[in-house]
Write an enzyme that holds these catalytic residues in place. Structure first.
Site, PDB file in Angstrom:
ATOM      1  N   LYS A  81       0.825  -1.214   0.000  1.00 41.76           N
ATOM      2  CA  LYS A  81       0.000   0.000   0.000  1.00 41.76           C
ATOM      3  C   LYS A  81       0.852   1.254   0.000  1.00 41.76           C
ATOM      4  O   LYS A  81       0.484   2.252  -0.603  1.00 41.76           O
ATOM      5  CB  LYS A  81      -0.954   0.000   1.201  1.00 41.76           C
ATOM      6  CG  LYS A  81      -2.140  -0.934   1.014  1.00 41.76           C
ATOM      7  CD  LYS A  81      -3.312  -0.527   1.889  1.00 41.76           C
ATOM      8  CE  LYS A  81      -4.518  -1.408   1.576  1.00 41.76           C
ATOM      9  NZ  LYS A  81      -5.603  -1.228   2.534  1.00 41.76           N
TER      10      LYS A  81
ATOM     11  N   LYS B  29      -3.889 -10.813  -6.613  1.00 41.66           N
ATOM     12  CA  LYS B  29      -5.233 -11.055  -6.077  1.00 41.66           C
ATOM     13  C   LYS B  29      -6.225 -10.052  -6.671  1.00 41.66           C
ATOM     14  O   LYS B  29      -5.850  -8.939  -7.058  1.00 41.66           O
ATOM     15  CB  LYS B  29      -5.221 -10.972  -4.545  1.00 41.66           C
ATOM     16  CG  LYS B  29      -5.165  -9.593  -3.983  1.00 41.66           C
ATOM     17  CD  LYS B  29      -5.575  -9.542  -2.502  1.00 41.66           C
ATOM     18  CE  LYS B  29      -5.568  -8.070  -2.074  1.00 41.66           C
ATOM     19  NZ  LYS B  29      -5.936  -7.764  -0.748  1.00 41.66           N
TER      20      LYS B  29
ATOM     21  N   LYS C 272     -10.330  -4.272  -5.544  1.00 43.74           N
ATOM     22  CA  LYS C 272     -11.053  -3.137  -6.140  1.00 43.74           C
ATOM     23  C   LYS C 272     -10.162  -1.918  -6.293  1.00 43.74           C
ATOM     24  O   LYS C 272     -10.533  -0.960  -6.966  1.00 43.74           O
ATOM     25  CB  LYS C 272     -12.314  -2.817  -5.351  1.00 43.74           C
ATOM     26  CG  LYS C 272     -12.089  -2.368  -3.932  1.00 43.74           C
ATOM     27  CD  LYS C 272     -13.389  -2.389  -3.138  1.00 43.74           C
ATOM     28  CE  LYS C 272     -13.086  -2.629  -1.667  1.00 43.74           C
ATOM     29  NZ  LYS C 272     -14.188  -3.168  -0.923  1.00 43.74           N
TER      30      LYS C 272
HETATM   31  P1  TYM Z   1     -10.749  -6.039   3.289  1.00 44.06           P
HETATM   32  O1  TYM Z   1     -11.806  -5.023   3.497  1.00 44.06           O
HETATM   33  O2  TYM Z   1      -9.605  -5.705   2.384  1.00 44.06           O
HETATM   34  O3  TYM Z   1     -11.384  -7.383   2.749  1.00 44.06           O
HETATM   35  C1  TYM Z   1     -12.451  -8.012   3.404  1.00 44.06           C
HETATM   36  C2  TYM Z   1     -12.285  -9.520   3.331  1.00 44.06           C
HETATM   37  O4  TYM Z   1     -12.219  -9.975   1.979  1.00 44.06           O
HETATM   38  C3  TYM Z   1     -11.076 -10.804   1.805  1.00 44.06           C
HETATM   39  N1  TYM Z   1     -10.582 -10.650   0.426  1.00 44.06           N
HETATM   40  C4  TYM Z   1     -10.325 -11.665  -0.401  1.00 44.06           C
HETATM   41  N2  TYM Z   1     -10.443 -12.994  -0.258  1.00 44.06           N
HETATM   42  C5  TYM Z   1     -10.092 -13.775  -1.311  1.00 44.06           C
HETATM   43  N3  TYM Z   1      -9.655 -13.276  -2.494  1.00 44.06           N
HETATM   44  C6  TYM Z   1      -9.520 -11.953  -2.707  1.00 44.06           C
HETATM   45  N4  TYM Z   1      -9.113 -11.483  -3.881  1.00 44.06           N
HETATM   46  C7  TYM Z   1      -9.854 -11.077  -1.621  1.00 44.06           C
HETATM   47  N5  TYM Z   1      -9.854  -9.717  -1.459  1.00 44.06           N
HETATM   48  C8  TYM Z   1     -10.289  -9.483  -0.213  1.00 44.06           C
HETATM   49  C9  TYM Z   1     -10.085 -10.290   2.844  1.00 44.06           C
HETATM   50  O5  TYM Z   1      -9.118 -11.272   3.153  1.00 44.06           O
HETATM   51  C10 TYM Z   1     -10.995  -9.981   4.014  1.00 44.06           C
HETATM   52  O6  TYM Z   1     -11.251 -11.161   4.754  1.00 44.06           O
HETATM   53  N6  TYM Z   1      -7.918  -5.743   7.357  1.00 44.06           N
HETATM   54  C11 TYM Z   1      -9.141  -6.303   6.832  1.00 44.06           C
HETATM   55  C12 TYM Z   1     -10.385  -5.872   7.584  1.00 44.06           C
HETATM   56  C13 TYM Z   1     -10.342  -6.061   9.059  1.00 44.06           C
HETATM   57  C14 TYM Z   1     -10.484  -7.305   9.722  1.00 44.06           C
HETATM   58  C15 TYM Z   1     -10.438  -6.976  11.123  1.00 44.06           C
HETATM   59  C16 TYM Z   1     -10.639  -8.607   9.297  1.00 44.06           C
HETATM   60  C17 TYM Z   1     -10.215  -5.089  10.002  1.00 44.06           C
HETATM   61  N7  TYM Z   1     -10.280  -5.637  11.241  1.00 44.06           N
HETATM   62  C18 TYM Z   1     -10.533  -7.967  12.049  1.00 44.06           C
HETATM   63  C19 TYM Z   1     -10.732  -9.602  10.261  1.00 44.06           C
HETATM   64  C20 TYM Z   1     -10.681  -9.274  11.625  1.00 44.06           C
HETATM   65  C21 TYM Z   1      -9.300  -5.837   5.397  1.00 44.06           C
HETATM   66  O7  TYM Z   1      -8.787  -4.830   5.015  1.00 44.06           O
HETATM   67  O8  TYM Z   1     -10.177  -6.553   4.690  1.00 44.06           O
END
Ligand code: TYM
Length: 332
Positions: A116, A198, A201
């Site tokens: 990032k 991966k 968006k």
């Molecule tokens: P975020 O908002 O980027 O994504 C949400 C969830 O979607 C999953 N994900 C994917 N899984 C498979 N293939 C992909 N291409 C893909 N893109 C996204 C992510 O692994 C995630 O599970 N840091 C986290 C949010 C967060 C969180 C937490 C998660 C904040 N606090 C506590 C678990 C527990 C995030 O940015 O997810």
């Protein structure tokens, strides 16, 4: 089993525009499935989104839209706690304490920070750097046993586990050490344009990802232009990242195994296959899109859900926050 005996699940998602097929297949489908067996707490992590510059009006809209989408995919607020992170101050409070227990060196190893900060060179802020600490606070506040996420979050979860263990070693057992819950099949949905990356968006090429709210024609079009290899057989295998990704997606949305999908397309060409995957995804997302349109229009209902969710989350998290304050010597 009474709800007190059930294991605790926590997970979060950022409200940054609509969700991708990666979010949905990698994480949200599991969130929905786990609701009956576990005590589930799901959170729209708006504070995490601030690590990238946000247009305030848009962030508010995206937060509501994220809630509506979670309801539309099947999160049921009568079974699960659904709330917005900033509505529960305990997250930011525990975040500060944990910041004092996470070594700088461990944060410098986080690959998401490296990625990032390479993309947002004009805004490499401290929040972006300490982002995984807030995530650890989210998780540890609830005595979480399991965290359903995509494979990209594994390293952050490892940091949450290390933090819990480190704190417990100093002060005695307080935090539950959480386990990741990552789908073996769809833990990582890949970009349609570069299947070595991966699906995300934030990708500048909109053809590389499917938004769960994309129109059926757009979905089919994006799959038709998905990058594959130069072979011709629709089989899962080494060096066939594009086809592997499409087979995985097809199997996830149809419920067929990969082997069943392979035999369905035996003797067919890549063109037919890509069209079929696009159609299957569009068909799968149709009821979600219909439900989203209905729920998103009902602002009063959304408000009722997030207010009730924050209340319940507060009741659950206050106990651990108070205990943490006591352990570290704050006057409570
Ligand atoms: P975020 O908002 O980027 O994504 C949400 C969830 O979607 C999953 N994900 C994917 N899984 C498979 N293939 C992909 N291409 C893909 N893109 C996204 C992510 O692994 C995630 O599970 N840091 C986290 C949010 C967060 C969180 C937490 C998660 C904040 N606090 C506590 C678990 C527990 C995030 O940015 O997810």
């Amino acid at each position: 089993m009474s709800s007190e005996q059930k294991k605790i699940i926590f997970s979060g998602i950022q409200p940054t525009g609509t969700f991708t097929l990666g979010n949905y297949l990698g994480a949200l489908q599991n969130w929905v499935k786990l609701q009956d067996e576990y005590r589930c707490i799901y959170c729209v992590v708006d504070l995490h989104s601030l690590t990238v510059r946000q247009e305030p009006k848009e962030l508010r809209e995206n937060t509501l839209s994220a809630l509506a989408l979670l309801l539309a995919v099947g999160i049921d607020p009568s079974k699960s706690v659904l709330f917005v992170q900033s509505h529960q101050p305990a997250h930011a409070e525990l975040n500060w304490i944990l910041n004092c227990f996470v070594p700088y060196g461990e944060l410098t190893r986080m690959t998401q920070f490296k990625d990032k900060s390479a993309v947002h060179q004009d805004n490499i802020n401290s929040g972006l750097f300490t982002y995984p600490v807030l995530m650890a606070a989210d998780i540890l506040l609830y005595g979480t046993d399991l965290v359903p996420v995509g494979a990209d979050q594994k390293q952050h979860l490892e940091l949450s586990r290390n933090t819990a263990i480190r704190f417990n070693n100093i002060y005695g057992d307080l935090f539950t050490v959480p386990e990741p819950y990552i789908s073996k099949e769809v833990g990582r949905v890949m970009s349609l344009q570069d299947p070595s990356k991966k699906m995300s968006k934030s990708d500048t090429n909109a053809k590389s990802y499917i938004s769960v709210l994309d129109k059926p024609e757009a979905i089919v079009k994006k799959f038709k232009s998905a990058v594959t290899d130069s072979g011709s057989e629709i089989t899962f295998g080494e060096g066939k990242d594009g086809i592997n990704n499409l087979l995985t997606i097809y199997s996830a949305v149809t419920g067929l195994s990969v082997a069943e999908a392979e035999s369905r397309f035996a003797g067919k060409g890549y063109g037919d296959f890509k069209l079929a995957v696009g159609q299957a995804v569009a068909e799968h997302l149709r009821p979600i899109q219909e439900e989203y349109a209905r729920v998103a229009a009902d602002k009063a209902y959304l408000e009722q859900v997030y207010k009730a969710g924050a209340q319940r989350a507060g009741e659950m998290s206050r106990r651990i926050l108070q205990k943490t304050y006591k352990k570290v010597g704050l006057l409570v």
